[in-house]
Design an enzyme around this catalytic site. Structure first.
Site, mmCIF file in Angstrom:
data_model
loop_
_atom_site.group_PDB
_atom_site.id
_atom_site.type_symbol
_atom_site.label_atom_id
_atom_site.label_comp_id
_atom_site.label_asym_id
_atom_site.label_seq_id
_atom_site.Cartn_x
_atom_site.Cartn_y
_atom_site.Cartn_z
ATOM 1 N N HIS A 252 -10.117 1.229 1.196
ATOM 2 C CA HIS A 252 -9.622 2.399 1.883
ATOM 3 C C HIS A 252 -10.928 3.285 1.799
ATOM 4 O O HIS A 252 -10.898 4.220 2.738
ATOM 5 C CB HIS A 252 -8.975 3.210 0.754
ATOM 6 N N CYS B 83 0.836 -1.088 0.080
ATOM 7 C CA CYS B 83 -0.072 0.039 0.091
ATOM 8 C C CYS B 83 0.770 1.358 0.004
ATOM 9 O O CYS B 83 1.861 1.219 0.837
ATOM 10 C CB CYS B 83 -1.033 0.032 1.390
ATOM 11 N N LEU B 84 0.702 2.291 -0.813
ATOM 12 C CA LEU B 84 1.346 3.458 -0.845
ATOM 13 C C LEU B 84 1.531 4.093 0.363
ATOM 14 O O LEU B 84 2.310 4.922 0.784
ATOM 15 C CB LEU B 84 1.016 4.404 -2.010
ATOM 16 N N GLU C 67 -8.750 -0.839 -2.923
ATOM 17 C CA GLU C 67 -8.870 0.185 -2.674
ATOM 18 C C GLU C 67 -10.432 0.737 -2.264
ATOM 19 O O GLU C 67 -10.585 1.721 -1.443
ATOM 20 C CB GLU C 67 -8.893 0.919 -4.182
HETATM 21 ZN ZN ZN Z 1 -3.545 1.060 -0.007
#
Ligand code: ZN
Length: 196
Positions: free
Chosen positions: A151, A105-106, A148
Site C-alpha cells: 500500500h 483488503c478493506l 500493507e
Molecule cells: Zn489492503
C-alpha cells in the site's frame, strides 16, 4: 475517531508514500484513529493511503488470525497480540518459495483472491517512538506486512493477479469505486454520484 476508508479506484491508493518525521502533525491522534478504524472494520492491517494520506505509515494487528485452528500453537501465539506501527519502512529482503494465501483488503470489500508471496521478509522501520528496528518475519505476520507495505508503494493485491483474474473481477471493482456495495464500515468512494 473512525475515519472513512478510501475505496478502490481512488488515485491516493496508487501513490508511492513519502517518509514522515517526528514533527508530523498529530501523529499520536492519527495512529489512535487508524487503530480504531481498523478494528471497527475487523481488519488486521491498515495503511495511511487507505485513509487518504500518501505517507509511509501502516499499522498491523494480527490477533484476529490467532484463533485459526489450522495453525500450530506456536504460530497462534506469535499472531496473538502482534500489534505494530511501521513508519518509513523499507523491505530489505524477501526469501523462500512463494506461497498462496487468500487475501482481502478493506479498500476492496468482498473481493478475495489467492496472492503469491515469499514467506520470509526482512524489514527496516521506525516504530511510533521513531526507534529504528530491523526485523525478520515469516508466515502470516510476513504476509500482512507485505500486503500493507505494498500500500505505501502504491500497489494493491489486485495488481498482482493474473490478467484473466483481473478481467473476471473488473466489474466488481468498478462497482466498488461507484459505492455500489454493501459494507458495514465507513468508506469514501471515488466515483460515487453526489446525492442531491
Ligand atoms: Zn489492503
Amino acid at each position: 475517531m473512525i475515519l472513512p476508508i478510501v475505496a478502490y479506484g481512488d488515485p491516493v491508493l496508487k501513490k508511492v508514500g513519502v517518509d514522515i518525521d517526528k514533527d508530523y502533525p498529530d501523529l499520536k491522534a492519527l495512529l489512535d484513529n487508524m487503530f480504531e478504524t481498523m478494528y471497527n472494520a475487523s481488519g488486521v492491517g491498515l495503511a495511511a493511503p487507505q485513509i487518504g494520506l500518501a505517507i509511509r505509515l501502516f499499522i498491523v494487528d494480527t490477533t484476529p488470525f490467532s484463533d485459526d485452528e489450522d495453525l500450530t500453537d506456536e504460530e497462534q501465539k506469535a499472531l496473538n497480540g502482534f500489534k505494530r506501527v511501521f513508519i518509513n519502512a523499507t523491505i530489505l529482503k524477501e526469501e523462500g518459495d512463494e506461497w498462496a494465501f487468500n487475501e482481502g483488503c478493506l479498500s476492496i470489500p468482498d473481493v478475495r483472491e489467492d496472492v503469491f508471496r515469499k514467506p520470509k521478509v526482512t524489514i527496516e522501520y521506525l516504530d511510533e517512538n521513531f526507534e529504528l528496528h530491523t526485523e525478520v518475519f515469516d508466515g502470516l505476520i510476513a504476509r500482512v506486512i507485505q500486503h500493507e507495505y505494498d500500500h505505501i508503494e502504491g500497489v494493491l493485491f489486485t495488481d498482482k493477479l493474473s490478467s484473466l483474474k483481473k478481467r473476471l473481477i473488473k466489474g466488481r471493482l468498478g462497482n466498488i469505486s461507484k459505492g455500489k456495495i454493501n459494507v458495514d464500515y465507513r468508506m469514501r468512494f471515488p466515483d460515487q454520484k453526489k446525492k442531491r
